[in-house]
Design an enzyme around this catalytic site. Sequence first.
Site, PDB file in Angstrom:
ATOM      1  N   THR A  15      -3.233  -4.182  -8.331  1.00  0.00           N
ATOM      2  CA  THR A  15      -3.132  -4.569  -6.917  1.00  0.00           C
ATOM      3  C   THR A  15      -3.111  -6.076  -6.669  1.00  0.00           C
ATOM      4  O   THR A  15      -3.107  -6.502  -5.515  1.00  0.00           O
ATOM      5  CB  THR A  15      -4.306  -3.961  -6.117  1.00  0.00           C
ATOM      6  OG1 THR A  15      -5.541  -4.421  -6.692  1.00  0.00           O
ATOM      7  CG2 THR A  15      -4.265  -2.441  -6.148  1.00  0.00           C
TER       8      THR A  15
ATOM      9  N   TYR B 109       4.695  -6.160  -6.797  1.00  0.00           N
ATOM     10  CA  TYR B 109       3.669  -5.148  -6.519  1.00  0.00           C
ATOM     11  C   TYR B 109       4.258  -3.991  -5.709  1.00  0.00           C
ATOM     12  O   TYR B 109       4.115  -2.820  -6.081  1.00  0.00           O
ATOM     13  CB  TYR B 109       2.491  -5.782  -5.782  1.00  0.00           C
ATOM     14  CG  TYR B 109       1.563  -4.785  -5.144  1.00  0.00           C
ATOM     15  CD1 TYR B 109       0.784  -3.942  -5.927  1.00  0.00           C
ATOM     16  CD2 TYR B 109       1.471  -4.685  -3.754  1.00  0.00           C
ATOM     17  CE1 TYR B 109      -0.067  -3.010  -5.335  1.00  0.00           C
ATOM     18  CE2 TYR B 109       0.628  -3.760  -3.163  1.00  0.00           C
ATOM     19  CZ  TYR B 109      -0.142  -2.926  -3.954  1.00  0.00           C
ATOM     20  OH  TYR B 109      -0.975  -2.003  -3.376  1.00  0.00           O
TER      21      TYR B 109
END
Length: 288
Positions: free
Chosen positions: A61, A124
């Site tokens: 993350t 991401y």
Amino acid sequence: MKVLLTGSNGQLGQCIKTIFPSNYELIETDKQQLDITDSFAIEKIINKYKPDAIINSAAYTAVDKAEEEQDLANKINVLGSQNLAVIANKYNIKLIHVSTDYVFDGKKNIPYNEGDITNPINVYGKTKRDGEILVLDNNPSSIIIRTSWVFSEYGHNFVKTMLRLSKTRTELSVIDDQKGNPTYAGDIALTIFNMLENNCPGGIYHYCGDETVSWYEFAKRIFDIKKRSNPSTKHANIKIIPILTKDYPTRALRPMYSVLSMEKIKSLGIKSSNWNEALMHVIPKINL
């Protein structure tokens, strides 16, 4: 019900451990106990515990760092998700997989629904979207929950960052032209529990907080609550300065607008996260 939980030491994992009732047997695994990029390791733990469901809260993350660690982000968010989906399908296990608002490019000005075209603008977001695709391709009955701007008393998040920075600064510049909905990880955990309890159908669902704000407005709310809970704290007099995205360049681009529509999940009787109320409970628990 027996549930295998990945990412048990993350924000969501910690909240799941707190919220799930004792009649649920949680098999808690972090990255040391279960490497989701290793399909043999997953199958071994499945055969050992024989869970009825898997909650995948494990993820890479670090949004900016992912631009440099693309292979690692891809390995965890794509390969790891695919492994879980394939094995869950093989053993007829329900899979709940957590994803993100960053699968969208932020060019809309009304909330994104589940059927909107995805177009991630950073590594991401791209790895999370690729993971979604492989989860549903390999296990169509999976539930994918996209959420946004997650915070809690655990792990790393915006609330903790603001409070930590305010310890050594008298003012903070915070972006005011990116809009989203903060979401309390405890409410996501409760939503996952409710979806398991009610055997909700597979597919993609959006779940987030009930009010749209900018990061600047979110920061203001954090320090307003901190000041009310402890007027003498040094955090109380911090000055928050609104700035534009262009004035704070980062390695990864962020969507300017990543508000998620909750109409689909609300049709199941699930309410949005009252993040302001949650924030009032979370802040006193953070000792910084």
